[in-house]
Structures are given as structure tokens and as C-alpha cells.
Design a protein around this motif. Structure first.
Motif, PDB file in Angstrom:
ATOM      1  N   GLN A   1     -34.715 148.381 101.529  1.00 45.77           N
ATOM      2  CA  GLN A   1     -33.898 147.871 100.431  1.00 45.77           C
ATOM      3  C   GLN A   1     -34.657 146.855  99.593  1.00 45.77           C
ATOM      4  O   GLN A   1     -34.694 146.944  98.377  1.00 45.77           O
ATOM      5  CB  GLN A   1     -32.613 147.242 100.986  1.00 45.77           C
ATOM      6  CG  GLN A   1     -31.712 148.223 101.681  1.00 45.77           C
ATOM      7  CD  GLN A   1     -30.973 149.108 100.691  1.00 45.77           C
ATOM      8  OE1 GLN A   1     -30.385 148.638  99.747  1.00 45.77           O
ATOM      9  NE2 GLN A   1     -31.048 150.407 100.915  1.00 45.77           N
TER      10      GLN A   1
ATOM     11  N   GLN B   1     -34.510 137.180  93.109  1.00 41.84           N
ATOM     12  CA  GLN B   1     -33.580 138.215  92.652  1.00 41.84           C
ATOM     13  C   GLN B   1     -33.306 139.221  93.758  1.00 41.84           C
ATOM     14  O   GLN B   1     -32.180 139.660  93.949  1.00 41.84           O
ATOM     15  CB  GLN B   1     -34.177 138.970  91.459  1.00 41.84           C
ATOM     16  CG  GLN B   1     -34.080 138.257  90.137  1.00 41.84           C
ATOM     17  CD  GLN B   1     -34.625 139.120  89.030  1.00 41.84           C
ATOM     18  OE1 GLN B   1     -35.748 139.595  89.105  1.00 41.84           O
ATOM     19  NE2 GLN B   1     -33.837 139.330  87.998  1.00 41.84           N
TER      20      GLN B   1
ATOM     21  N   ARG C   1     -29.555 139.667  94.723  1.00 36.43           N
ATOM     22  CA  ARG C   1     -28.854 140.858  94.240  1.00 36.43           C
ATOM     23  C   ARG C   1     -28.793 141.975  95.278  1.00 36.43           C
ATOM     24  O   ARG C   1     -27.882 142.797  95.239  1.00 36.43           O
ATOM     25  CB  ARG C   1     -29.533 141.392  92.969  1.00 36.43           C
ATOM     26  CG  ARG C   1     -29.615 140.383  91.850  1.00 36.43           C
ATOM     27  CD  ARG C   1     -30.216 141.010  90.608  1.00 36.43           C
ATOM     28  NE  ARG C   1     -29.371 142.059  90.086  1.00 36.43           N
ATOM     29  CZ  ARG C   1     -28.612 141.930  89.004  1.00 36.43           C
ATOM     30  NH1 ARG C   1     -28.613 140.822  88.330  1.00 36.43           N
ATOM     31  NH2 ARG C   1     -27.873 142.938  88.590  1.00 36.43           N
ATOM     32  N   ILE C   2     -29.795 142.021  96.159  1.00 36.13           N
ATOM     33  CA  ILE C   2     -29.873 143.175  97.063  1.00 36.13           C
ATOM     34  C   ILE C   2     -29.649 142.773  98.527  1.00 36.13           C
ATOM     35  O   ILE C   2     -28.763 143.308  99.198  1.00 36.13           O
ATOM     36  CB  ILE C   2     -31.240 143.882  96.923  1.00 36.13           C
ATOM     37  CG1 ILE C   2     -31.484 144.251  95.459  1.00 36.13           C
ATOM     38  CG2 ILE C   2     -31.316 145.094  97.839  1.00 36.13           C
ATOM     39  CD1 ILE C   2     -30.460 145.178  94.843  1.00 36.13           C
TER      40      ILE C   2
ATOM     41  N   PRO D   1     -26.015 140.403  99.347  1.00 36.29           N
ATOM     42  CA  PRO D   1     -24.735 141.123  99.322  1.00 36.29           C
ATOM     43  C   PRO D   1     -24.569 142.064 100.508  1.00 36.29           C
ATOM     44  O   PRO D   1     -23.470 142.242 101.010  1.00 36.29           O
ATOM     45  CB  PRO D   1     -24.802 141.917  98.015  1.00 36.29           C
ATOM     46  CG  PRO D   1     -25.783 141.208  97.169  1.00 36.29           C
ATOM     47  CD  PRO D   1     -26.773 140.588  98.099  1.00 36.29           C
ATOM     48  N   GLN D   2     -25.665 142.672 100.933  1.00 34.92           N
ATOM     49  CA  GLN D   2     -25.554 143.581 102.068  1.00 34.92           C
ATOM     50  C   GLN D   2     -25.487 142.814 103.380  1.00 34.92           C
ATOM     51  O   GLN D   2     -24.823 143.236 104.325  1.00 34.92           O
ATOM     52  CB  GLN D   2     -26.727 144.559 102.084  1.00 34.92           C
ATOM     53  CG  GLN D   2     -26.705 145.492 100.894  1.00 34.92           C
ATOM     54  CD  GLN D   2     -27.773 146.560 100.990  1.00 34.92           C
ATOM     55  OE1 GLN D   2     -27.874 147.280 101.967  1.00 34.92           O
ATOM     56  NE2 GLN D   2     -28.593 146.658  99.958  1.00 34.92           N
TER      57      GLN D   2
ATOM     58  N   ARG E   1     -17.495 148.414 101.168  1.00 35.67           N
ATOM     59  CA  ARG E   1     -17.702 149.555 100.282  1.00 35.67           C
ATOM     60  C   ARG E   1     -19.147 150.024 100.325  1.00 35.67           C
ATOM     61  O   ARG E   1     -20.061 149.235 100.254  1.00 35.67           O
ATOM     62  CB  ARG E   1     -17.313 149.192  98.850  1.00 35.67           C
ATOM     63  CG  ARG E   1     -15.812 149.148  98.660  1.00 35.67           C
ATOM     64  CD  ARG E   1     -15.498 148.860  97.226  1.00 35.67           C
ATOM     65  NE  ARG E   1     -16.291 147.752  96.744  1.00 35.67           N
ATOM     66  CZ  ARG E   1     -16.363 147.399  95.478  1.00 35.67           C
ATOM     67  NH1 ARG E   1     -15.723 148.074  94.575  1.00 35.67           N
ATOM     68  NH2 ARG E   1     -17.082 146.376  95.116  1.00 35.67           N
ATOM     69  N   GLY E   2     -19.327 151.325 100.413  1.00 31.00           N
ATOM     70  CA  GLY E   2     -20.670 151.880 100.461  1.00 31.00           C
ATOM     71  C   GLY E   2     -21.204 152.008 101.869  1.00 31.00           C
ATOM     72  O   GLY E   2     -22.278 152.540 102.079  1.00 31.00           O
TER      73      GLY E   2
END
Ligand SMILES: Nc1ncnc2c1ncn2[C@@H]1O[C@H](COP(=O)(O)OP(=O)(O)OP(=O)(O)O)[C@@H](O)[C@H]1O
Ligand SMILES: [Mg+2]
Lengths: 297, 256
Positions: A193, A206, A210-211, A214-215, A291-292
Motif C-alpha cells: 500500500q 502524505q 492518506r493511505i 486510514p487503513q 468499508r472495502g
């Protein structure tokens, strides 16, 4: 099955003409008498407990309702909520920094965190709370300045109020646990990721923001939710340093009136109420973050 | 910014992991609009070299430039100075990369995956980025999957979204690391078709692959790597049909 009905059966069997009759046979399930007996016994037991507590005069339900929304109890409840929220926020912020230090390549940063965790997880919180409360005795004044240099400002020991001592104790202790939770969450995000994010030209911060984060939250949030619920109850330890949070407020009342059981019930009702609200909030938050990742979304 | 330097220019590129030297002096030139297929046995350093090209790994020696700019370093006199993080990121933004395991952002829909680069790196407005992403999804045949999360897409669909995500940065070069190796056989075709279209459109591509038929059909140059060096390179006919080197012959025999 209705569409199948229109076609001819592929394996005609004896009596093939009577399909509809065979399809409408009724299914009879067996009753488990053992389970029925267990449920009955349980119902009687629970009913008995409720009956006993409702009718036992020692519970003094009238006293419970009298104090449940009294000013002193509500003020204590508010202090408990304040302590929970502020120490969780502080503990999480410090925890984020500790987690990033643990993930850093610098050996010294990692060793520092190891020592920090060793200290704050290895001593009882109760001891830490009493320690911070008494810090004013240990260091009547704290000079804040450069090593060997001028003093920038002075914290007088009396400036450490019981509330600050409580916050300090709870937050530092919490941060050691939050660090572990946050680190685990970050590590749970696959390296692919952050690599993919780096490859499209994102900068390191970033990528984190952003990646990765959140996960990672998907793992961090449920665990943090448990920590909040734990913290709500842990704040009651603070009563030992005479800080009027929920439990201590109840104690001050029953020290006067000797209505110990009803006042403990009052405190418990509030702890249970807040815990229930927190659990509901946690459920919705987890749902949103999932979600996801679920197989159905 | 047209210059007549090759798109990728590698001379004596070296890379070690600890005491293990993985790249032992790679020489390779990729011209603009060319498709180069990298083949070679497992562990020969193909992925490592690809990752060096967009600075996911920094090289330890040799010369490596993309579009006339050094990768990972700035030259000052006789010295190569390591790039600042910001500059390194800016240079990577012009090089697309497609991974074996797709690496789509798991918490974002297909559309958001493609929008991520334009929004976060190119600082495009959300609306413009959405239009661009929609066009690209359309181009890889996945317009109707825009709002689907990656875990609900097949491998082939995920890889096509990944290609759209790379294209959204308007790269001058795209690197593919075994883009079809993780796919079920019946899904390989749809991804190769997208890559074929890209090649026809004049995109410069470096593709690590085991798909010899694809290499034969699309590649301008096939490069055979083994043991951290380029053993043989040339047109697909030369390398795949009439290899000169014994190691190339052995390898082609082993993959059938
Ligand atoms: N980050 C790393 N740290 C240590 N060793 C590494 C690292 N990355 C790769 N290697 C080693 O470098 C060698 C070359 O790996 P590389 O992935 O480049 O091979 P490859 O040609 O892509 O092989 P494959 O066909 O299996 O993908 C291998 O021996 C591998 O173990
Ligand atoms: Mg590889």
C-alpha cells in the motif's frame, strides 16, 4: 423453484406427475427438552435476583433515585467524563509519537520507547497516581530551562493540582498501551500500500496520512474503543487522591449518610450508562471504517 | 521538455542488500516510445532493477537516468548528492508503476484509487480529477465499476484499475512488474490487451514478464537478465527465437 416447475424434470422418478404434492410436504423440527429446561431454570434464577434486589430494603431504591441526579453526583460524573476524554486524547497523541518512534530506523529512539513502556506498564497505575499527586513534595519547584543554562520558567509544586496529577498519571500510563495498539495497526497495513502510494509520487507524510493511517484505523479504532471503556472505569482509581470524580463523589455522600449500597448503585448506573453509549458509538464507527474490507459492502 | 537522451539510461547500475550484491552492473537503454520486456530466472534482479528506475530502491553505483534526469541523485561536480525527499517524490510522479499484486488502495473505490494521484500529487480540483479518472476507467473498460471497492473486483479488473491509476499521473514511462503473474489464466488476456493498446499509443514501457507470446508480439527489445547482469538483448526474434548465449537458451528451454 417456480421457474424449475415449468421445465420437465430431468430425472423422472416414480410418481413424477405428483410433483406439487411432494414439494408441499411439511417439515417438522424436534424440540430440545434439555434446552427448554435450562432456559426455564435461568429465567427463574434471573427473576429471583431481580425480585430480591427490588424488594430487599437494604438496596434502598428510594435513596438511589434521590441521589441519581443530585448536583454532587452529576458534577462527579462530569469530572469522570472530562478525565476520560482528556487523558485518552493526550494518551493517544503521545502514543502516536511513541509508535512512530518504535517504527523508526533509529536504534536510540526505539530503545527510549522500550524503556518508557517498561516503566509505565511495569508499575501499578495506582502507584503512579499517588506518585504524581505527591510530586509536589518531591520537587516543590520545577525549573524548566536549558541544561546548565538559564531558567526559562518555574513551575511551583503547588501548581500541580489533583486534577493535573490525575491527568498526568492516566495519560502517561495510557500512552504506553496506545503506542502498542497504533504500532500494531500500522504494521497491519501491507507494505504494498505505501509502496504504491510512494510510486505515484506521494511524499512520506502524505503516504502516512492518506493511505496508511486510514487503513490502520480499522485495527486501531476497535482496540481504542475498548481502551476508552476501560479508561472510564479506571478513572475511579483517582478517588484515592481525593479528586471528586463519580466514585469519590458517591463516597463523600455515604461517608456522611452511611447509605453505602445505594450510592454504589448510583455510581454503577452512571458507569453502565456511559459504557453503553460508548459501545453504540464504537459499533457505528467500526462499521464506517470497515468499508472495502468486509466481504459484503 | 523534449531532449534526445533516451528515456531510461542505465550504465553499470549496482545494488546490494547488505552483503548480497543483486545488481552487478546493468547496462540498458530504453528509447522513447519503446517497449522493453525484461525476462530472466527468479532472483536475477529484475524487480530490483525496476524498483531502482523509480527510486523505490536507491542505487549504490553506476549511472541511471530517466528522461535526462538522474534517478535519486543530483550531480554536483564529481559528486552525486542524494535527493531531498520532496524532489525524489516529484520525480517519481512522472513514472508509473504497476505491481504484481496490484496494490490498489484497499480503503478506496476504484474511482478514488484513480483520483488519488491527481488530487494528492498533481493538486487537481476534485471535479477535474473525477472526470479524468472516469475517462481512464472507461479506457480500461471499467466505467461501471467506478464505485466498487477493490475487494469486490476480480484480479484482472484490479490490475486494469491499477493501470488506470498509473495513467492518471500522465507518466512518461510505465514500469510493469509481472503484471499478469498473480492472475487466473482466463484473466491474463484482458490485462495484456490494455497493455497492448498502451504500447500502440506510443507509451514507453518496461515490462518484467513471463508471457513470452506477449514479448514476441509487443516488445521492441527483449532483455535477458541473469545473476544481476544483462546477458543478452535484442529484438524478440533475436533473443527469443535465436538466442546466442547458452544461459538464454537454457532459460528459454526451461520456461518452454
Ligand atoms: N529488500 C530486500 N532485502 C534483501 N534482499 C532482497 C530485497 N529485495 C530483493 N532481495 C534479493 O535480491 C534478489 C533479487 O530479487 P528480485 O526480486 O529483484 O528478483 P526477480 O528477478 O524479480 O525474481 P522473481 O522472478 O522471483 O520476481 C533475491 O535474491 C532477493 O532475495
Ligand atoms: Mg520479481
Amino acid at each position: 423453484m417456480t421457474t424449475v416447475n415449468k421445465e420437465a424434470p430431468r430425472h423422472p422418478s416414480p410418481g413424477a406427475g405428483k410433483r406439487s404434492e411432494r414439494e408441499s410436504l411439511k417439515i417438522v423440527r424436534r424440540t430440545s427438552y434439555g434446552r427448554l429446561a435450562a432456559d426455564t431454570a435461568l429465567a427463574l434464577f434471573v427473576f429471583g435476583l431481580i425480585w430480591m434486589s427490588a424488594t430487599n430494603p437494604n438496596f434502598q431504591w428510594d435513596v438511589v433515585f434521590k441521589y441519581l441526579t443530585s448536583a454532587i453526583i452529576l458534577k462527579g460524573l462530569w469530572t469522570t467524563i472530562e478525565l476520560t476524554v482528556i487523558s485518552m486524547v493526550l494518551g493517544t497523541i503521545i502514543g502516536v509519537f511513541l509508535a512512530l518512534m518504535m517504527l523508526s530506523e533509529d536504534r536510540w529512539l526505539r530503545s527510549f520507547v522500550a524503556a518508557y513502556k517498561w516503566l509505565f506498564r511495569g508499575t501499578p497505575l495506582l502507584v503512579q497516581l499517588i506518585f504524581w499527586f505527591n510530586i509536589s513534595a518531591l520537587y516543590p519547584e520545577i525549573d524548566v530551562g536549558l541544561p546548565g543554562g538559564e531558567t526559562l520558567f518555574t513551575l511551583s509544586g503547588n501548581a500541580i493540582t489533583p486534577f493535573m496529577a490525575a491527568l498526568l498519571g492516566l495519560a502517561l500510563h495510557e500512552s504506553a498501551y496506545m503506542a502498542e495498539i497504533i504500532r500494531g495497526g500500522i504494521l497491519a497495513v501491507g507494505q504494498g500500500q505505501s509502496e504504491a502510494a510512494t510510486a505515484i509520487g506521494m511524499r512520506r507524510l502524505q503516504v502516512y496520512w492518506r493511505i496508511t493511517l486510514p487503513q490502520a484505523l480499522r485495527v486501531i479504532v476497535p482496540a481504542t474503543g475498548n481502551q476508552v471503556i476501560l479508561m472510564l472505569k479506571t478513572t475511579s482509581l483517582v478517588s484515592v487522591i481525593a479528586l471528586p470524580e463519580l466514585l469519590y463523589s458517591a463516597q463523600t455522600i455515604y461517608a456522611r449518610t452511611f447509605e453505602v449500597i445505594p450510592l454504589l448503585i448510583v455510581a454503577s448506573i452512571w458507569y453502565l450508562t456511559i459504557c453503553s453509549l460508548l459501545s453504540v458509538g464504537q459499533y457505528f464507527l467500526e462499521h464506517k471504517l470497515g468499508r472495502g474490507f468486509r466481504s459484503t459492502n | 521538455m523534449t531532449n534526445n537522451e533516451p528515456m531510461v539510461w542505465a550504465e553499470g547500475v549496482m545494488k546490494s542488500f547488505g552483503s548480497l550484491q543483486v545488481l552487478k552492473g546493468i547496462d540498458l537503454v530504453v528509447d522513447r516510445g519503446q517497449v522493453v520486456c525484461l525476462i530472466g530466472p527468479s532472483g536475477s534482479g529484475k524487480s530490483t532493477f525496476l524498483r531502482c528506475i523509480n527510486n523505490l530502491e536507491t542505487i549504490d553505483g553506476g549511472w541511471l537516468s530517466v528522461d535526462g534526469e538522474l534517478v535519486g541523485y543530483n550531480r554536483e561536480g564529481d559528486c552525486l548528492i542524494e535527493l531531498r525527499e520532496k524532489e525524489a517524490a516529484a520525480r517519481r510522479a512522472h513514472i508509473g508503476m504497476v505491481f504484481q499484486h496490484f496494490n490498489l488502495f484497499a480503503h478506496k473505490t476504484a474511482l478514488k484509487n484513480v483520483m488519488e494521484g491527481p488530487v494528492a500529487v498533481r493538486r487537481m480540483k476534485k471535479d477535474a480529477a473525477r472526470d479524468l479518472a472516469m475517462d481512464l476507467l472507461d479506457r480500461v473498460g471499467l466505467k461501471d465499476k467506478a464505485d466498487v471497492f477493490p475487494n469486490r473486483l476480480s484480479g484482472g479488473q484490479q490490475q486494469r484499475v491499477a493501470i488506470a491509476r498509473a495513467l492518471a499521473m500522465e507518466p512518461k514511462l510505465i514500469l510493469f512488474d509481472e503484471p499478469t503473474s498473480a492472475l487466473d489464466p482466463e484473466l491474463v488476456g484482458e490485462v495484456l490487451q490494455v497493455m497492448r493498446d498502451l504500447a500502440k499509443g506510443g507509451m514507453t514501457m518496461v515490462v518484467v514478464t513471463h508471457e513470452m507470446a506477449f514479448a514476441r508480439e509487443v516488445a521492441d527489445t527483449v532483455v535477458f537478465m541473469d545473476g544481476g547482469v544483462v546477458v543478452e538483448q535484442g529484438s524478440p526474434k533475436e533473443v527469443l527465437s535465436a538466442p546466442k548465449m547458452a544461459r538464454t537458451q537454457d532459460f528459454l528451454q526451461s520456461v518452454g
